[in-house]
Design an enzyme around this catalytic site. Structure first.
Site, PDB file in Angstrom:
ATOM      1  N   HIS A 288       0.836  -1.202   0.000  1.00 33.30           N
ATOM      2  CA  HIS A 288       0.000   0.000   0.000  1.00 33.30           C
ATOM      3  C   HIS A 288       0.875   1.258   0.000  1.00 33.30           C
ATOM      4  O   HIS A 288       0.459   2.310  -0.488  1.00 33.30           O
ATOM      5  CB  HIS A 288      -0.888   0.045   1.248  1.00 33.30           C
ATOM      6  CG  HIS A 288      -1.955  -1.000   1.287  1.00 33.30           C
ATOM      7  ND1 HIS A 288      -1.747  -2.243   1.843  1.00 33.30           N
ATOM      8  CD2 HIS A 288      -3.232  -0.982   0.855  1.00 33.30           C
ATOM      9  CE1 HIS A 288      -2.856  -2.951   1.750  1.00 33.30           C
ATOM     10  NE2 HIS A 288      -3.777  -2.219   1.150  1.00 33.30           N
TER      11      HIS A 288
ATOM     12  N   ASP B  74      -4.480  -6.509  -7.558  1.00 39.61           N
ATOM     13  CA  ASP B  74      -4.638  -5.819  -6.289  1.00 39.61           C
ATOM     14  C   ASP B  74      -4.936  -4.354  -6.635  1.00 39.61           C
ATOM     15  O   ASP B  74      -4.779  -3.925  -7.786  1.00 39.61           O
ATOM     16  CB  ASP B  74      -3.370  -5.953  -5.442  1.00 39.61           C
ATOM     17  CG  ASP B  74      -3.647  -5.810  -3.947  1.00 39.61           C
ATOM     18  OD1 ASP B  74      -4.755  -5.371  -3.580  1.00 39.61           O
ATOM     19  OD2 ASP B  74      -2.754  -6.127  -3.141  1.00 39.61           O
TER      20      ASP B  74
END
Length: 487
Positions: free
Chosen positions: A186, A257
């Site tokens: 992230h 993702d």
């Protein structure tokens, strides 16, 4: 709308802001958008159960397009969307791996699937089949079934079978493995320098097992495996086609993702990463938790340009759209939602996952001290508390919440003379301030019971009475409270 725009729409899964479906989403669904992903921030606030709020969103989405994909990250345990506001009724992967009963793992997954179906969700971005081989990993941890590839593979298969038996498409993630990373994708781009032999022995087997079990989707990771490619897996044809398709034989949908994560966005932007990922072999582009209206428009423009300059072919785009469309059609034809979920499965698994170390029932109401640090972005702000279930059992004398700015152990424990103390930690071993705080507190109160709601590594920091739950799900904290109550 151009033909290429229609194909791109069939490959897009954005998020949106707010607790109501915005007009741009319903318009896009009417124009062929594959579906949407729901996040914790879509649940709003108030007394209505989160699952009911999800149902109101999915009703609106499926009114706009009956075969829309509606996805959530419902891993159970720490990563939950249906119970984001209360904590999950099911333990997560690490707890299930500790119990090591594959029939129980399948039973829990089937119960989660039943909950999802009743809420109108047809794609679960779970299970994680990452092998948690590095305890420093900042984003997997309790989301993994463990550190043994064979065990992770067994439980991953059980989870896939349980979800898909309930009529929910399962997603094996994060291909080809996120468990050996020390960077959260992230926030940055993880790089794994293991040789190919190590990778094939340690990281790949659970994905091969999930593919063999007929998993509907495989999610890519924004992770570089230097032995195989210089590009992260999300952008690597070597990994998505040569390895996943040709070698492992996967025929389902490859979903990325989230493309708003720094692991690919920082270098390419969302639209640039989308084009590269499609060219590499991905089918469904998960755009992330931000409002996706402009991101969808940017991706359409970027794909149009990529088709003109030859970076992407229309055949590849049509192949991706076809796979996603086929999944939508199959899920739409799956029939009615299953019967009421087996909530007992979560309680059985939670009790079996507890690992006490000289922990005894409390002699009376206790001062509970909860060390709280920021969770990773996959977990978000999902609720957790041990104080609340202890209070419900008449065992809470007081609560002190500790952050990086204090209070100090001496101040927190000042009023606890003659009162039992419960110290609650969640991956304290990862940060210097938590390690120091916990060790000072135990030195002052060696009789305190330490409860680890994250990785059990926290218990290596101290001696004395302790309890590992292997996760912070509500069902796990309730099981811990029962044990401390002598039940």
């Amino acid at each position: 709308m151009s033909p290429s725009d229609e194909l791109v729409n069939a490959c897009l899964m954005p998020g949106f802001l707010g607790d109501r479906v915005p007009g741009w989403v319903t318009d896009a669904l009417g124009a062929g958008l594959a579906g949407v992903c729901l996040y914790g921030h879509n649940l709003g606030a108030g007394a209505e159960p989160a699952a009911d709020r999800v149902r109101s969103l999915t009703d609106a989405l499926q009114a706009a397009r009956p075969d829309a994909l509606v996805a959530v990250d419902e891993e159970g345990g720490d990563v939950t969307r249906l119970e984001y506001l209360t904590g999950s009724s099911y333990p997560g992967n690490l707890a299930l791996g500790v119990v090591d009963d594959v029939a129980l793992t399948e039973r829990v997954a089937a119960a989660i699937g039943a909950d999802l179906r009743r809420a109108g969700v047809n794609v679960d971005l779970a299970p994680s089949v990452d092998v948690n081989s590095d305890p420093r990993n900042p984003v997997i941890g309790v989301r993994s079934f463990g550190a043994d590839a064979a065990a992770v593979g067994r439980h991953g298969v059980a989870a896939v079978q349980g979800l898909q038996a309930a009529g929910v498409a399962a997603t094996a993630k994060h291909f080809p493995g996120h468990g050996a990373t020390t960077v959260d994708s992230h926030l940055g781009l993880p790089v794994i320098d293991a040789d190919e032999e190590t990778f094939r022995r340690r990281d790949l087997p659970p994905f091969a097992a999930a593919v063999g079990a007929g998993v509907d989707l495989v999610m890519t990771s924004h992770v570089v495996f230097t032995a195989l490619d210089d590009a992260p897996a999300t952008l690597s044809r070597r990994l998505l086609v040569d390895l996943l398709r040709d070698e492992l034989g996967f025929t389902g949908v490859v979903v990325t993702d989230a493309l708003d994560m720094a692991g690919v966005r920082a270098a390419h932007g969302i639209a640039g990463a989308a084009v590269r990922s499609l060219a590499a072999g991905a089918d469904l582009l998960l755009l992330g938790a931000e409002d996706g209206e402009e991101h969808c428009a940017d991706v359409r423009r970027a794909v149009e340009q990529a088709l003109r300059d030859g970076q992407l072919t229309e055949d590849r785009l049509a192949e991706a759209a076809g796979r996603v469309t086929a999944l939508r059609a199959r899920l739409a034809a799956a029939g009615s939602a299953p019967a009421t979920a087996d909530r007992d499965a979560g309680q059985v698994a939670a009790r079996a996952a507890l690992r006490p170390r000289h922990a005894q029932p409390l002699s009376g109401p206790a001062l509970v001290v909860e060390l709280r640090a920021g969770a990773n972005m996959a977990v978000g702000h999902a609720k957790w508390s041990l104080a609340e279930p202890l209070d419900a059992r008449g065992l809470l004398a007081g609560l002190v919440t500790v952050g990086a700015d204090g209070p100090a152990p001496e101040a927190a424990l000042a009023e606890a003379s003659g009162t039992p103390v419960v110290l609650v930690v969640r991956d304290a071993y990862r940060s210097a301030w938590q390690r120091d705080w916990l060790q000072r507190a135990v030195a002052a109160r060696p009789d305190a019971t330490v409860v680890a709601l994250g990785m059990p590594d926290d218990l290596d920091l101290v001696s004395g009475p302790a309890l590992a739950t292997h996760g912070a799900a509500r069902v796990l904290t309730e099981a811990a409270a029962d044990l401390l109550a002598g039940r």
